[in-house]
Scaffold this motif. Structure first.
Motif, PDB file in Angstrom:
ATOM      1  N   LEU A  59      37.207 -33.126  27.802  1.00 16.23           N
ATOM      2  CA  LEU A  59      38.035 -33.312  29.000  1.00 16.23           C
ATOM      3  C   LEU A  59      38.476 -31.984  29.605  1.00 16.23           C
ATOM      4  N   VAL A  60      38.964 -31.105  28.764  1.00 15.71           N
ATOM      5  CA  VAL A  60      39.443 -29.810  29.261  1.00 15.71           C
ATOM      6  C   VAL A  60      38.279 -28.991  29.823  1.00 15.71           C
ATOM      7  N   ALA A  61      37.174 -28.948  29.098  1.00 14.51           N
ATOM      8  CA  ALA A  61      36.018 -28.171  29.550  1.00 14.51           C
ATOM      9  C   ALA A  61      35.461 -28.712  30.862  1.00 14.51           C
ATOM     10  N   SER A  62      35.421 -30.030  30.995  1.00 17.48           N
ATOM     11  CA  SER A  62      34.929 -30.627  32.241  1.00 17.48           C
ATOM     12  C   SER A  62      35.818 -30.253  33.413  1.00 17.48           C
ATOM     13  N   ARG A  63      37.099 -30.327  33.217  1.00 15.07           N
ATOM     14  CA  ARG A  63      38.029 -29.971  34.289  1.00 15.07           C
ATOM     15  C   ARG A  63      37.913 -28.509  34.679  1.00 15.07           C
ATOM     16  N   VAL A  64      37.861 -27.646  33.695  1.00 16.77           N
ATOM     17  CA  VAL A  64      37.778 -26.207  33.987  1.00 16.77           C
ATOM     18  C   VAL A  64      36.447 -25.880  34.661  1.00 16.77           C
ATOM     19  N   ALA A  65      35.341 -26.398  34.118  1.00 18.44           N
ATOM     20  CA  ALA A  65      34.021 -26.118  34.693  1.00 18.44           C
ATOM     21  C   ALA A  65      33.941 -26.632  36.129  1.00 18.44           C
ATOM     22  N   LEU A  66      34.427 -27.848  36.357  1.00 20.05           N
ATOM     23  CA  LEU A  66      34.389 -28.393  37.716  1.00 20.05           C
ATOM     24  C   LEU A  66      35.330 -27.645  38.651  1.00 20.05           C
ATOM     25  N   GLY A  67      36.465 -27.226  38.140  1.00 21.57           N
ATOM     26  CA  GLY A  67      37.389 -26.452  38.977  1.00 21.57           C
ATOM     27  C   GLY A  67      36.774 -25.141  39.421  1.00 21.57           C
ATOM     28  N   ILE A  68      36.171 -24.442  38.487  1.00 18.44           N
ATOM     29  CA  ILE A  68      35.530 -23.163  38.807  1.00 18.44           C
ATOM     30  C   ILE A  68      34.345 -23.381  39.744  1.00 18.44           C
ATOM     31  N   ALA A  69      33.478 -24.320  39.399  1.00 18.45           N
ATOM     32  CA  ALA A  69      32.273 -24.554  40.196  1.00 18.45           C
ATOM     33  C   ALA A  69      32.605 -25.096  41.582  1.00 18.45           C
ATOM     34  N   THR A  70      33.618 -25.946  41.683  1.00 16.27           N
ATOM     35  CA  THR A  70      33.996 -26.493  42.980  1.00 16.27           C
ATOM     36  C   THR A  70      34.514 -25.393  43.896  1.00 16.27           C
ATOM     37  N   ALA A  71      35.364 -24.539  43.371  1.00 17.91           N
ATOM     38  CA  ALA A  71      35.881 -23.436  44.188  1.00 17.91           C
ATOM     39  C   ALA A  71      34.741 -22.546  44.674  1.00 17.91           C
ATOM     40  N   ALA A  72      33.814 -22.224  43.786  1.00  8.59           N
ATOM     41  CA  ALA A  72      32.683 -21.376  44.180  1.00  8.59           C
ATOM     42  C   ALA A  72      31.769 -22.095  45.171  1.00  8.59           C
ATOM     43  N   ALA A  73      31.526 -23.397  44.976  1.00  7.80           N
ATOM     44  CA  ALA A  73      30.659 -24.151  45.889  1.00  7.80           C
ATOM     45  C   ALA A  73      31.283 -24.272  47.276  1.00  7.80           C
ATOM     46  N   VAL A  74      32.582 -24.480  47.338  1.00 15.51           N
ATOM     47  CA  VAL A  74      33.257 -24.560  48.635  1.00 15.51           C
ATOM     48  C   VAL A  74      33.154 -23.228  49.364  1.00 15.51           C
ATOM     49  N   MET A  75      33.347 -22.149  48.639  1.00 17.62           N
ATOM     50  CA  MET A  75      33.228 -20.821  49.259  1.00 17.62           C
ATOM     51  C   MET A  75      31.799 -20.588  49.762  1.00 17.62           C
ATOM     52  N   LEU A  76      30.828 -20.986  48.970  1.00 17.66           N
ATOM     53  CA  LEU A  76      29.434 -20.850  49.401  1.00 17.66           C
ATOM     54  C   LEU A  76      29.160 -21.668  50.652  1.00 17.66           C
ATOM     55  N   ALA A  77      29.637 -22.906  50.670  1.00 20.14           N
ATOM     56  CA  ALA A  77      29.401 -23.769  51.823  1.00 20.14           C
ATOM     57  C   ALA A  77      30.064 -23.201  53.077  1.00 20.14           C
ATOM     58  N   MET A  78      31.254 -22.648  52.927  1.00 21.05           N
ATOM     59  CA  MET A  78      31.975 -22.126  54.083  1.00 21.05           C
ATOM     60  C   MET A  78      31.366 -20.832  54.622  1.00 21.05           C
ATOM     61  N   PHE A  79      30.885 -19.991  53.736  1.00 23.12           N
ATOM     62  CA  PHE A  79      30.446 -18.661  54.143  1.00 23.12           C
ATOM     63  C   PHE A  79      28.954 -18.411  53.948  1.00 23.12           C
ATOM     64  N   SER A  80      28.170 -19.465  53.756  1.00 21.61           N
ATOM     65  CA  SER A  80      26.755 -19.264  53.457  1.00 21.61           C
ATOM     66  C   SER A  80      26.000 -18.602  54.602  1.00 21.61           C
TER      67      SER A  80
END
Length: 165
Positions: free
Chosen positions: A73-94
């Motif tokens: 549970l903790v690893a899933s939340r942390v991994a998704l939190g990190i990846a989501t933030a990076a994916a949003v930044m990529l989508a916004m500034f690609s």
């Protein structure tokens, strides 16, 4: 482990071959660039997940099922939190990233980067479970599901090529 590695290649490297088979070779470059950029979110998250397998192995050997579930549970939340933030930044500034990286003529492929970043985000959501299963020596489950995902990727690539061009 060989089957897991082969499935990983099917999932990540066959799309360019499908594009090259049905489209002009020049169509591969924009996709390959977008795929590489879309993988950045996954690469950021995977750095956190490298500690998962040995920890899962230790907890499994000590028969700590409750702690394994908590780890998932903790690893899933942390991994998704990190990846989501990076994916949003990529989508916004690609478009800006593509312009700086390879030139303004590739900025038009920014929506493809966003789409591939989202696809990688979905894949990243499964990585904690994979690492825990590998730590528990459940390689067969990971191999079968990875091979199924790889074959599905090839089939979807061919189908989407016909549908989306």
């Amino acid at each position: 482990l060989f089957a897991i590695e082969a499935a990983g290649r099917l999932q990540t490297r066959t799309d360019e071959f499908v594009i090259a088979l049905f489209r002009p070779l020049t169509a591969v470059t924009p996709y390959a660039l977008a795929r590489k950029l879309g993988e950045v979110a996954q690469l950021v998250a995977v750095q956190f997940l490298k500690v998962m397998m040995p920890l899962a192995s230790e907890l499994h050997a000590a028969d700590q099922g409750r702690k394994l579930r908590k780890l998932y549970l903790v690893a899933s939340r942390v991994a998704l939190g990190i990846a989501t933030a990076a994916a949003v930044m990529l989508a916004m500034f690609s478009d800006a990233i593509l312009t700086l990286w390879v030139g303004s003529e590739y900025a038009q492929y920014a929506p493809l980067v966003a789409l591939l970043a989202l696809a990688n985000l979905i894949g990243t959501s499964q990585w904690p479970a994979v690492e825990i299963l590998l730590g528990m020596a459940r390689h067969r489950v990971v191999a079968v599901t990875s091979l199924a995902a790889g074959v599905t990727n090839v089939v979807l690539s061919v189908w989407l090529r016909q549908w989306a061009g």
